[in-house]
Design an enzyme around this catalytic site. Structure first.
Site: not given
Ligand SMILES: Cc1cc2nc3c(=O)[nH]c(=O)nc-3n(C[C@H](O)[C@H](O)[C@H](O)COP(=O)(O)OP(=O)(O)OC[C@H]3O[C@@H](n4cnc5c(N)ncnc54)[C@H](O)[C@@H]3O)c2cc1C
Length: 398
Positions: A305, A219, A36, A110
């Site tokens: 994501d 919520y 991370e 979160r």
């Molecule tokens: C307004 C809003 C509301 C939402 N509501 C919901 C909901 O109610 N329910 C739901 O299921 N989802 C919801 N989502 C979606 C959810 O927030 C995301 O889909 C989820 O957080 C994605 O998680 P992730 O781990 O894939 O990515 P991220 O949370 O973006 O994590 C990526 C991680 O990788 C790290 N990283 C990035 N680049 C590097 C690198 N080069 N080297 C090492 N580490 C790196 C970052 O620091 C981060 O910790 C919502 C999103 C938004 C914008």
């Protein structure tokens, strides 16, 4: 004779997706190294909804007690008109979700969800966590993958899982499909203890207020002690003045939001006024996943994501990341740490992710409708109620 040491599965990113992936891979019996870039495991101060499709998987990982300690379990999802405050539809959650889908509908902070996953990951002997370790790229060979770090170090592994979010470096190298696209939509968000709100504004349901070009969702989180509010608005000025749209956390003016909601139902205006400390996300997306090879190639896979960013109008982005992790763990348990396992993972996941991405996009149009479309939507919601609001293909899956 000693067995050669198993090469680890490398995970880039320690958000909800990366931690869930690390847990699932460790539970499949494989050593894991997670990297991370931040100096600590952090999540933005906001809530997240978890459908029964997601809480069922968390239960399967033995996290139901920990989840129950930090979650709220709303009884209803209530849809209201942002203009009049009138109820347009209602979906019973609570006992009905448990009976129908075998798992609850939960709402959670979160940071609490991330902490829960982190605690579980730390309980696994085979996982090493590297903080402050930004990755810059990778090399794939026939029998291993090598991860490159910003500090010049390299780490060999059997597989690489890119869970590094919307601006994924792993995706950039694997697919080379450029940067995510601005949608012209913004999400304001705020959190406040219920105790700091007037009694009339305290609420333990999920409430969605639908207006033209915007909607507001509220919520409870933190066992119901706090209220989370997010307002999603279409921002026509954004493309003219893009500024810095990267990152998830920008200062926002509550006054701007109050201005946008001038003329809204008085309880909604009162809610937005009562909440403080608004922050902003600029919503960005990519094209819908179109085939399995967009989720895995050789020894490298994408997850969460990084693979399938989506608009939050179905509240399932993190949910799909957790589903991805579960599928990845299953594939590794059956096919080992091999390219075949990643191909199996991608095949299992890409169509469901694409469906959720598409439905989220469609919901943006439905939620923010105006004119005759809005009138028809409200009529259908009143007439069909739960039949329209429930999503069995989603909540009953994966
Ligand atoms: C307004 C809003 C509301 C939402 N509501 C919901 C909901 O109610 N329910 C739901 O299921 N989802 C919801 N989502 C979606 C959810 O927030 C995301 O889909 C989820 O957080 C994605 O998680 P992730 O781990 O894939 O990515 P991220 O949370 O973006 O994590 C990526 C991680 O990788 C790290 N990283 C990035 N680049 C590097 C690198 N080069 N080297 C090492 N580490 C790196 C970052 O620091 C981060 O910790 C919502 C999103 C938004 C914008």
């Amino acid at each position: 004779m000693n067995q050669p040491l198993q090469q680890p599965v490398l995970v880039a990113g320690g958000g909800i997706g990366g931690l869930a992936a690390a847990l699932a891979c460790a539970r499949a019996g494989l050593p894991v190294q997670l990297f991370e870039r931040s100096a600590a495991f952090e999540e933005v101060g906001a809530g997240i909804q978890l459908g029964p499709n997601v809480t069922r998987l968390l239960q399967g990982w033995g996290l139901q007690t920990g989840l129950a300690e930090v979650s709220a379990y709303p009884e209803n999802l209530v849809i209201r008109s942002a203009d009049t405050g009138a109820e347009l539809g209602r979906l019973r959650l609570g006992a009905q979700a448990r009976a129908r889908y075998g798992a609850p509908y939960a709402t959670v902070h979160r940071a609490d969800l991330q902490a829960l996953l982190l605690q579980a990951v730390k309980g696994e002997a085979g996982v090493a966590l590297g903080l402050g370790r930004a990755i810059t790229g990778f090399e794939q060979g026939a029998d291993r993958v090598i991860l490159h770090h910003a500090n010049g170090h390299q780490t060999p592994g059997a597989l690489l899982v890119g869970a590094d979010g919307l601006w994924s470096r792993v995706r950039q190298q694997l697919l080379g499909d450029g940067t995510p696209r601005l949608t012209g939509q913004q999400a304001y968000r705020a959190l406040l203890p219920h105790a700091d709100l007037p009694a009339a504004l305290r609420c333990q349901d999920v409430v969605v207020w639908l207006g033209a070009g915007l909607h507001v969702v509220q919520y409870p989180v933190r066992s119901g002690d706090w209220l989370n509010v997010a307002a999603l608005v279409e921002d026509r000025a954004q493309h003219q003045n893009p500024g810095d749209r990267s990152g998830w956390d920008h200062a926002a003016l509550g006054a701007d939001l109050q201005q946008l909601l001038k003329g809204a139902a008085p309880p909604l205006q009162a809610l937005v006024q009562a909440m403080g400390g608004w922050r902003l996300w600029h919503l960005q997306v990519r094209h819908t996943v179109g085939r399995a090879s967009q989720m895995a190639q050789g020894r490298v896979a994408l997850l969460g994501d990084a693979a399938h960013p989506m608009l939050p109008y179905l509240a399932q982005g993190a949910g799909m990341a957790i589903e991805d992790a579960q599928a990845l763990g299953q594939a590794l348990a059956t096919a080992g740490a091999t390219p075949a396992a990643l191909a199996q993972y991608a095949q299992a996941r890409w169509q469901r992710n694409a469906r959720v991405q598409k439905r989220s996009l469609r919901n943006a149009w439905v939620f923010h409708a105006s004119g005759p479309t809005r009138w028809g939507r409200d009529l259908a919601m009143r007439a069909l109620g739960e039949r329209l609001l429930d999503v069995p293909w989603l909540y009953g899956g994966p």
